[in-house]
Every structure is written in structure tokens, then in C-alpha cells.
Scaffold this motif. Structure first.
Motif, mmCIF file in Angstrom:
data_model
loop_
_atom_site.group_PDB
_atom_site.id
_atom_site.type_symbol
_atom_site.label_atom_id
_atom_site.label_comp_id
_atom_site.label_asym_id
_atom_site.label_seq_id
_atom_site.Cartn_x
_atom_site.Cartn_y
_atom_site.Cartn_z
ATOM 1 N N TYR A 73 27.214 74.009 75.621
ATOM 2 C CA TYR A 73 26.125 72.993 74.879
ATOM 3 C C TYR A 73 26.278 73.261 73.086
ATOM 4 N N GLY A 74 27.092 74.788 72.971
ATOM 5 C CA GLY A 74 26.862 75.107 71.555
ATOM 6 C C GLY A 74 27.495 74.767 71.058
ATOM 7 N N THR A 75 27.828 75.434 69.777
ATOM 8 C CA THR A 75 28.648 74.507 68.348
ATOM 9 C C THR A 75 29.142 75.985 68.081
ATOM 10 N N SER A 76 30.323 75.528 66.778
ATOM 11 C CA SER A 76 31.237 77.352 65.977
ATOM 12 C C SER A 76 30.227 77.140 66.074
ATOM 13 N N GLU A 77 29.244 77.350 65.129
ATOM 14 C CA GLU A 77 28.265 78.464 65.123
ATOM 15 C C GLU A 77 28.081 79.131 65.626
ATOM 16 N N ASP A 78 27.712 79.105 66.919
ATOM 17 C CA ASP A 78 27.492 79.986 68.273
ATOM 18 C C ASP A 78 28.721 80.982 68.241
ATOM 19 N N ALA A 79 29.912 79.674 68.725
ATOM 20 C CA ALA A 79 31.122 80.557 68.918
ATOM 21 C C ALA A 79 30.807 81.677 67.946
ATOM 22 N N TRP A 80 31.079 81.834 66.655
ATOM 23 C CA TRP A 80 31.095 82.527 65.654
ATOM 24 C C TRP A 80 30.385 83.996 64.961
ATOM 25 N N GLU A 81 28.936 83.661 65.781
ATOM 26 C CA GLU A 81 28.244 84.694 66.440
ATOM 27 C C GLU A 81 28.537 85.447 67.894
ATOM 28 N N LEU A 82 29.277 84.658 68.401
ATOM 29 C CA LEU A 82 29.471 85.457 69.955
ATOM 30 C C LEU A 82 30.853 86.488 69.128
ATOM 31 N N TYR A 83 31.892 85.612 68.407
ATOM 32 C CA TYR A 83 32.674 86.248 67.689
ATOM 33 C C TYR A 83 32.619 87.612 67.119
ATOM 34 N N ARG A 84 31.616 87.618 66.672
ATOM 35 C CA ARG A 84 31.568 88.870 66.008
ATOM 36 C C ARG A 84 30.982 89.648 67.078
ATOM 37 N N LEU A 85 30.172 89.910 67.485
ATOM 38 C CA LEU A 85 29.466 90.597 68.552
ATOM 39 C C LEU A 85 31.093 90.641 70.015
ATOM 40 N N PHE A 86 31.900 90.185 70.476
ATOM 41 C CA PHE A 86 33.442 90.008 70.365
ATOM 42 C C PHE A 86 34.358 91.043 69.418
ATOM 43 N N ILE A 87 34.128 91.020 68.166
ATOM 44 C CA ILE A 87 34.812 92.098 67.543
ATOM 45 C C ILE A 87 34.072 93.312 67.435
ATOM 46 N N ASP A 88 33.006 93.997 67.456
ATOM 47 C CA ASP A 88 32.387 95.089 67.357
ATOM 48 C C ASP A 88 33.304 95.607 68.846
ATOM 49 N N ASP A 89 34.014 95.158 70.330
ATOM 50 C CA ASP A 89 33.813 96.200 70.919
ATOM 51 C C ASP A 89 35.454 95.142 71.938
ATOM 52 N N PRO A 90 35.975 94.435 72.132
ATOM 53 C CA PRO A 90 37.081 93.659 72.462
ATOM 54 C C PRO A 90 37.483 94.063 73.592
ATOM 55 N N TYR A 91 37.128 95.620 74.088
ATOM 56 C CA TYR A 91 38.143 95.864 75.153
ATOM 57 C C TYR A 91 36.859 95.723 76.295
ATOM 58 N N HIS A 92 35.607 95.753 76.023
ATOM 59 C CA HIS A 92 34.503 95.864 77.370
ATOM 60 C C HIS A 92 34.564 94.597 77.620
ATOM 61 N N TYR A 93 34.612 94.998 78.780
ATOM 62 C CA TYR A 93 34.748 93.962 79.776
ATOM 63 C C TYR A 93 33.277 92.959 79.766
ATOM 64 N N ILE A 94 31.741 93.349 79.667
ATOM 65 C CA ILE A 94 31.243 92.167 79.220
ATOM 66 C C ILE A 94 31.556 91.941 78.068
ATOM 67 N N ARG A 95 31.628 92.468 76.760
ATOM 68 C CA ARG A 95 32.277 91.534 75.387
ATOM 69 C C ARG A 95 33.837 90.048 75.951
#
Length: 349
Positions: A33-55
Motif C-alpha cells: 500500500y505504500g508510495t515512493s515517499e514510504d520507499a525513500w523513508e525506508l531507503y534511508r534506514l537501509f543506508i544506515d546499515d545495508p549489510y544487516h539482515y533486518i535492514r
């Protein structure tokens, strides 16, 4: 931004121990149900630790809801000028292809059969979504290296429809039946299905053939068999009718049990699998109400002629599979109620 996304941001920033199943439940909803705004928010979280399984779990909604600008940032950040994919976070190459980032095509082609297994899988998954005409001969050469091998990059056969014609399907079937390890045949199954609806009969034959172990959960083949089944338009109703029409005296009890196991695993995935690893893949639209009717409803009050009734006649009422299907019935009932509720919320009727 969705409240669900805000909650994910809060959980991942809390410093508390995270449960992968809970995070996955949230990411599933954002993906749908998300939009590109949601994707960008989660992408910023991913960048913080891109090798972690949870991210890494965030990549599912990122690729489902992301846009071209996000793909470009991801490419510049993780892929451009990389001599090898060794340090590229798992899943990134898949996301780039899924988002249609054609500038990454040459990189992905270079890595489809490399020594880094996860990157090679991601490269194949990404290329499924990208134009590959300029690389056809290279991809054919990589595919030919693998054909009739027992162990190979599992998802290289996915690219068959990109670089060959449907007349390769008999070769792929022979490969899967006679040579390929069941640990590696998921990509062959899905690769055959990507040639389209004309392969419905082939996929049905694969599902019923024990040589494939197409419903295997340990190997993950079950997921790709389920996706293959959907993409070629093979329905549960067709599988159920095919089962009920088989002559058990000819096929044998072992073959019947195998087919019921396959059907059970496909139904399990219908109940719980929500990912869309291939963007353009068709989905099964059979309602849970229809499934319930096909599996459990009696046509009259006088005799149980449902699938369950047929199973009882063939297997006897003490057989282990009856218990499995009875448990399945409860879950289909829950999904049926949820389906009716969603229809009411969406339409107001």
C-alpha cells in the motif's frame, strides 16, 4: 507517509532487539500500500546499515514502491565503478532491475555467473526486468555453460526467455528431470513459466512429477513453483479437478499422496506468501471463498463429495493428510472472512 512506515522508522531507531517476523509483517503492508515517499523513508534506514539482515527486509517495500531517482542513488552508492560485486549489499542488484534502472544492465550481465553466489542470483533476478537484446549472445553463452549441469547458479535459467525462444523448453525440462539437483531447479521451473501461458501444461506436469520435488520447502522450490503456477494461469481449481479425476488404481497410492502434498504446499503459499520478486508476474486471483467451496463444500446435504470427501474415500479416514487438510480448512475460513471484510471496506457495501 503511511503510519505503518512511521512505526517501522520508530522501531528501527529504538535500539531495541528487533524480531524479523514482526518487521516483515510491517514491510509486507508497506509493500502493498505504500508510495515512493514510504520507499525513500525506508531507503534511508537501509543506508544506515545495508549489510544487516533486518535492514535487508526493507528492500521488499523499497523495490515495490521506489522510483527512478531512488534507483539512481542506489546505483551510484553501491554499484558504479565496482570491480566485483563482493561488497554490494545483498538484494541491491535485484532492486535496480526491478525498478527498471537500465544503466545497471551491463554490470548485472557481467555478474550473472560470478563467484559470489548471492550477487549472481541478484543479478539474474534484476535482469529479468531489464532489456537485454544487446547482451543476448553473452547470456546464451552463460546459459549453455550451465545446461545439463547438476549444480549451477540456480537462477540463471530465469533468463532463458530473455535470450532464447520457447523451443528451448524441452531442453530445460530434460535438464530439470535428468541432471539438475533439486537444490538448483527452482530457476528452471520459473524460467519455463516466464515463456507464458503456453507452458501451463508443462508446469502442471512438473508439479505432479516427483523427479522435480517442485514443492520442496527446504530448497525453496515451492515458492518458485507457486509463482510459476500463477504466471502460466494454472489455477487451484484445475489442480483439484485433475487430482479428483485421476485413477488411483493406475497411478498408485504413492503418486496420489505426492500430488496431495504438492497441492497442500501450494495452498500454504496462497495463504501466506505476499512477496512479488518478479514485478510483471501474474497473480492468482482465485478467491478464498471459491477455494473453500472447491475444497470443502458438499454439493448436496446427502453425501460429502468435496475434495475432503474424495480424499477420505481414497485414503481412509485415519490418513495423516486428512488432518493436514482439516487444519488448512480453518485457515482458509479465516482468510475468507478477512477477504469479505476487505471487500466491504473497499466498496462500502
Amino acid at each position: 507517509m503511511m503510519d505503518t512506515t512511521a512505526r517501522l522508522v520508530e522501531m528501527l531507531g529504538s535500539g531495541k532487539k528487533l524480531d524479523a517476523s514482526i518487521i516483515s509483517a510491517y514491510t509486507d503492508v508497506v509493500a502493498q500500500y505504500g508510495t515512493s515517499e514510504d520507499a525513500w523513508e525506508l531507503y534511508r534506514l537501509f543506508i544506515d546499515d545495508p549489510y544487516h539482515y533486518i535492514r535487508g527486509l526493507l528492500l521488499q517495500p523499497i523495490m515495490r514502491c521506489g522510483d527512478a531517482a531512488l534507483a539512481q542513488d542506489m546505483y551510484e552508492r553501491y554499484v558504479r565503478n565496482q570491480a566485483s560485486p563482493e561488497h554490494i549489499p545483498d538484494g541491491v542488484l535485484h532492486v535496480l532491475g526491478y525498478l527498471g534502472y537500465a544503466e545497471a544492465t551491463a554490470d548485472l550481465v557481467a555478474w550473472v555467473n560470478g563467484q559470489y553466489g548471492a550477487a549472481s542470483v541478484d543479478a539474474c533476478m534484476g535482469l529479468v526486468h531489464l532489456p537485454c537484446e544487446s547482451y543476448r549472445e553473452q547470456l546464451v553463452a552463460e546459459l549453455e555453460k550451465a545446461v545439463d549441469q547438476s549444480l549451477f547458479n540456480e537462477f540463471l535459467p530465469l533468463l532463458s526467455f530473455k535470450c532464447t525462444q520457447a523451443d528451448i523448453v524441452p531442453r530445460l525440462v530434460h535438464w530439470g528431470e535428468q541432471h539438475a539437483s533439486v537444490d538448483c531447479n527452482a530457476g528452471i521451473i520459473a524460467g519455463i513459466a516466464l515463456f507464458g501461458e503456453g507452458q501451463k501444461g508443462t508446469i502442471q506436469s512438473i508439479l505432479w512429477n516427483p523427479l522435480w520435488e517442485a514443492h520442496g520447502t527446504a530448497t525453496g522450490s515451492c515458492v518458485w513453483s507457486y509463482l510459476a503456477m500463477q504466471h502460466v494461469g494454472l489455477t487451484f481449481r484445475e489442480l483439484i479437478r485433475d487430482l479428483q479425476s485421476c485413477d488411483v488404481s493406475k497411478v498408485g497410492m504413492q503418486a496420489l499422496e505426492y500430488r496431495l502434498d504438492v497441492l497442500y504446499e501450494m495452498l500454504e503459499l496462497k495463504l501466506g506468501y505476499t512477496a512479488r520478486p518478479i514485478r510483471f508476474a501474474r497473480s492468482n486471483e482465485e478467491s478464498f471463498s471459491q477455494l473453500y467451496s472447491d475444497l470443502f463444500s458438499w454439493s448436496t446435504e446427502h453425501r460429502d463429495d468435496s475434495m475432503m470427501g474424495w480424499m477420505t474415500e481414497q485414503l481412509g479416514y485415519r490418513h495423516r493428510m486428512l488432518g493436514q487438510y482439516h487444519e488448512l480448512r480453518k485457515r482458509v475460513e479465516v482468510k475468507m472472512v478477512h477477504e469479505i471484510e476487505l471487500r466491504h471496506v473497499r466498496t462500502g457495501n
